[in-house]
Design a protein around this motif. Sequence first.
Motif, PDB file in Angstrom:
ATOM      1  N   ILE A   1      33.016  39.115  44.209  1.00  0.00           N
ATOM      2  CA  ILE A   1      32.772  40.677  44.250  1.00  0.00           C
ATOM      3  C   ILE A   1      32.844  41.132  43.110  1.00  0.00           C
ATOM      4  O   ILE A   1      33.637  40.688  42.218  1.00  0.00           O
ATOM      5  N   GLU A   2      32.091  42.412  42.873  1.00  0.00           N
ATOM      6  CA  GLU A   2      32.022  43.097  41.662  1.00  0.00           C
ATOM      7  C   GLU A   2      32.559  44.547  42.030  1.00  0.00           C
ATOM      8  O   GLU A   2      32.270  45.134  42.920  1.00  0.00           O
ATOM      9  N   THR A   3      33.819  44.670  41.488  1.00  0.00           N
ATOM     10  CA  THR A   3      34.602  45.899  41.663  1.00  0.00           C
ATOM     11  C   THR A   3      35.513  46.654  40.638  1.00  0.00           C
ATOM     12  O   THR A   3      35.797  45.811  39.616  1.00  0.00           O
ATOM     13  N   THR A   4      35.940  47.727  40.939  1.00  0.00           N
ATOM     14  CA  THR A   4      36.877  48.333  39.885  1.00  0.00           C
ATOM     15  C   THR A   4      38.295  48.137  40.816  1.00  0.00           C
ATOM     16  O   THR A   4      38.512  48.119  41.873  1.00  0.00           O
ATOM     17  N   ILE A   5      39.221  47.653  39.841  1.00  0.00           N
ATOM     18  CA  ILE A   5      40.691  47.534  40.589  1.00  0.00           C
ATOM     19  C   ILE A   5      41.536  48.753  40.295  1.00  0.00           C
ATOM     20  O   ILE A   5      41.262  49.207  39.123  1.00  0.00           O
ATOM     21  N   TRP A   6      42.095  49.132  41.303  1.00  0.00           N
ATOM     22  CA  TRP A   6      42.550  50.424  41.060  1.00  0.00           C
ATOM     23  C   TRP A   6      44.201  50.422  40.984  1.00  0.00           C
ATOM     24  O   TRP A   6      44.808  51.227  40.499  1.00  0.00           O
ATOM     25  N   ALA A   7      44.704  49.412  41.409  1.00  0.00           N
ATOM     26  CA  ALA A   7      46.158  48.960  41.570  1.00  0.00           C
ATOM     27  C   ALA A   7      46.434  47.491  41.900  1.00  0.00           C
ATOM     28  O   ALA A   7      45.896  46.735  42.349  1.00  0.00           O
ATOM     29  N   LEU A   8      47.931  47.285  41.264  1.00  0.00           N
ATOM     30  CA  LEU A   8      48.229  45.968  41.617  1.00  0.00           C
ATOM     31  C   LEU A   8      49.638  45.917  42.316  1.00  0.00           C
ATOM     32  O   LEU A   8      50.315  46.731  41.977  1.00  0.00           O
ATOM     33  N   THR A   9      49.988  45.120  43.140  1.00  0.00           N
ATOM     34  CA  THR A   9      51.288  44.985  43.627  1.00  0.00           C
ATOM     35  C   THR A   9      51.624  43.604  43.294  1.00  0.00           C
ATOM     36  O   THR A   9      50.845  42.651  42.834  1.00  0.00           O
ATOM     37  N   ASP A  10      52.819  42.881  43.685  1.00  0.00           N
ATOM     38  CA  ASP A  10      53.262  41.713  43.317  1.00  0.00           C
ATOM     39  C   ASP A  10      52.410  40.698  44.155  1.00  0.00           C
ATOM     40  O   ASP A  10      52.216  39.575  43.534  1.00  0.00           O
ATOM     41  N   GLU A  11      51.951  41.231  45.299  1.00  0.00           N
ATOM     42  CA  GLU A  11      51.196  40.212  46.207  1.00  0.00           C
ATOM     43  C   GLU A  11      49.578  40.634  46.119  1.00  0.00           C
ATOM     44  O   GLU A  11      48.707  39.577  46.509  1.00  0.00           O
ATOM     45  N   SER A  12      49.267  41.472  45.953  1.00  0.00           N
ATOM     46  CA  SER A  12      47.837  42.095  46.356  1.00  0.00           C
ATOM     47  C   SER A  12      47.104  42.592  45.202  1.00  0.00           C
ATOM     48  O   SER A  12      47.869  43.496  44.347  1.00  0.00           O
ATOM     49  N   ILE A  13      45.629  42.979  45.210  1.00  0.00           N
ATOM     50  CA  ILE A  13      44.997  43.428  44.300  1.00  0.00           C
ATOM     51  C   ILE A  13      44.241  44.692  45.242  1.00  0.00           C
ATOM     52  O   ILE A  13      43.799  44.435  46.336  1.00  0.00           O
ATOM     53  N   CYS A  14      44.309  45.913  44.862  1.00  0.00           N
ATOM     54  CA  CYS A  14      44.207  47.159  45.598  1.00  0.00           C
ATOM     55  C   CYS A  14      42.623  47.693  45.159  1.00  0.00           C
ATOM     56  O   CYS A  14      42.859  47.921  43.901  1.00  0.00           O
ATOM     57  N   LEU A  15      41.870  47.803  46.074  1.00  0.00           N
ATOM     58  CA  LEU A  15      40.524  48.184  45.759  1.00  0.00           C
ATOM     59  C   LEU A  15      40.149  49.494  46.244  1.00  0.00           C
ATOM     60  O   LEU A  15      40.791  49.866  46.985  1.00  0.00           O
ATOM     61  N   LYS A  16      39.117  50.131  45.792  1.00  0.00           N
ATOM     62  CA  LYS A  16      38.886  51.297  46.507  1.00  0.00           C
ATOM     63  C   LYS A  16      38.462  51.240  47.893  1.00  0.00           C
ATOM     64  O   LYS A  16      38.107  50.073  48.447  1.00  0.00           O
ATOM     65  N   GLY A  17      38.716  52.268  48.522  1.00  0.00           N
ATOM     66  CA  GLY A  17      38.587  52.270  50.128  1.00  0.00           C
ATOM     67  C   GLY A  17      39.970  51.454  50.889  1.00  0.00           C
ATOM     68  O   GLY A  17      39.575  51.141  51.711  1.00  0.00           O
ATOM     69  N   ASP A  18      40.889  51.340  50.082  1.00  0.00           N
ATOM     70  CA  ASP A  18      42.182  50.959  50.768  1.00  0.00           C
ATOM     71  C   ASP A  18      42.042  49.520  51.302  1.00  0.00           C
ATOM     72  O   ASP A  18      42.366  48.943  52.181  1.00  0.00           O
ATOM     73  N   LEU A  19      41.179  48.711  50.517  1.00  0.00           N
ATOM     74  CA  LEU A  19      40.925  47.409  50.662  1.00  0.00           C
ATOM     75  C   LEU A  19      42.185  46.510  49.956  1.00  0.00           C
ATOM     76  O   LEU A  19      42.218  46.825  48.600  1.00  0.00           O
ATOM     77  N   LEU A  20      42.632  45.478  50.358  1.00  0.00           N
ATOM     78  CA  LEU A  20      43.496  44.942  49.731  1.00  0.00           C
ATOM     79  C   LEU A  20      42.919  43.239  49.543  1.00  0.00           C
ATOM     80  O   LEU A  20      42.397  42.819  50.624  1.00  0.00           O
ATOM     81  N   LEU A  21      42.898  42.634  48.325  1.00  0.00           N
ATOM     82  CA  LEU A  21      42.937  41.127  48.137  1.00  0.00           C
ATOM     83  C   LEU A  21      44.099  40.629  47.728  1.00  0.00           C
ATOM     84  O   LEU A  21      44.598  40.856  46.757  1.00  0.00           O
ATOM     85  N   PRO A  22      44.522  39.475  48.550  1.00  0.00           N
ATOM     86  CA  PRO A  22      45.685  38.679  48.032  1.00  0.00           C
ATOM     87  C   PRO A  22      45.392  38.109  46.657  1.00  0.00           C
ATOM     88  O   PRO A  22      44.506  37.213  46.417  1.00  0.00           O
ATOM     89  N   LYS A  23      46.365  38.178  45.526  1.00  0.00           N
ATOM     90  CA  LYS A  23      46.257  37.519  44.389  1.00  0.00           C
ATOM     91  C   LYS A  23      46.106  36.052  44.649  1.00  0.00           C
ATOM     92  O   LYS A  23      45.479  35.407  43.874  1.00  0.00           O
ATOM     93  N   ARG A  24      46.932  35.517  45.686  1.00  0.00           N
ATOM     94  CA  ARG A  24      47.010  34.062  45.629  1.00  0.00           C
ATOM     95  C   ARG A  24      45.604  33.498  46.152  1.00  0.00           C
ATOM     96  O   ARG A  24      45.424  32.283  45.773  1.00  0.00           O
ATOM     97  N   ALA A  25      44.616  34.270  46.615  1.00  0.00           N
ATOM     98  CA  ALA A  25      43.287  33.615  46.719  1.00  0.00           C
ATOM     99  C   ALA A  25      42.351  34.016  45.643  1.00  0.00           C
ATOM    100  O   ALA A  25      41.358  33.199  45.584  1.00  0.00           O
ATOM    101  N   VAL A  26      42.707  34.583  44.392  1.00  0.00           N
ATOM    102  CA  VAL A  26      41.876  34.659  43.508  1.00  0.00           C
ATOM    103  C   VAL A  26      41.786  33.506  42.433  1.00  0.00           C
ATOM    104  O   VAL A  26      42.989  33.088  41.987  1.00  0.00           O
ATOM    105  N   LEU A  27      40.752  33.014  42.310  1.00  0.00           N
ATOM    106  CA  LEU A  27      40.498  31.915  41.223  1.00  0.00           C
ATOM    107  C   LEU A  27      40.242  32.342  39.968  1.00  0.00           C
ATOM    108  O   LEU A  27      40.920  31.956  38.705  1.00  0.00           O
ATOM    109  N   SER A  28      39.360  33.584  39.699  1.00  0.00           N
ATOM    110  CA  SER A  28      39.104  34.045  38.397  1.00  0.00           C
ATOM    111  C   SER A  28      38.574  35.626  38.370  1.00  0.00           C
ATOM    112  O   SER A  28      38.295  35.950  39.407  1.00  0.00           O
ATOM    113  N   ILE A  29      38.741  36.048  37.032  1.00  0.00           N
ATOM    114  CA  ILE A  29      38.243  37.299  36.832  1.00  0.00           C
ATOM    115  C   ILE A  29      37.566  37.414  35.524  1.00  0.00           C
ATOM    116  O   ILE A  29      37.842  36.863  34.713  1.00  0.00           O
ATOM    117  N   ILE A  30      36.465  37.888  35.966  1.00  0.00           N
ATOM    118  CA  ILE A  30      35.369  38.109  34.877  1.00  0.00           C
ATOM    119  C   ILE A  30      35.006  39.428  34.495  1.00  0.00           C
ATOM    120  O   ILE A  30      34.600  40.250  35.370  1.00  0.00           O
TER     121      ILE A  30
END
Length: 93
Positions: A64-93
């Motif tokens: 996905i292409e997105t703006t990261i709004w916030a980070l927690t210990d476990e998740s990446i917070c995206l616009k629209g109250d969407l959460l992506l678990p950090k543990r699933a992320v392979l790379s950031i470009i």
Amino acid sequence: MNQPTLIQKEDIIKIRFPKEEVLHSDLEIKTRDRELEKALLLGNLEHGKVKLTFLDLSNQAYQIETTIWALTDESICLKGDLLLPKRAVLSII
């Protein structure tokens, strides 16, 4: 790994994420955390977007292409109250 499937960030609510960490070493995890911090600053200061590549429960890669709004210990917070678990992320470009 095959080319990741490009999806809209809103589609992450349809994805089931792995319960385990997708990266294999502590160094890879620390590097990912540093890249996420940089991406957070980019998003907050310049409203810049990044590409996040991640795996689902069946090891299918998505991007996905997105703006990261916030980070927690476990998740990446995206616009629209969407959460992506950090543990699933392979790379950031």
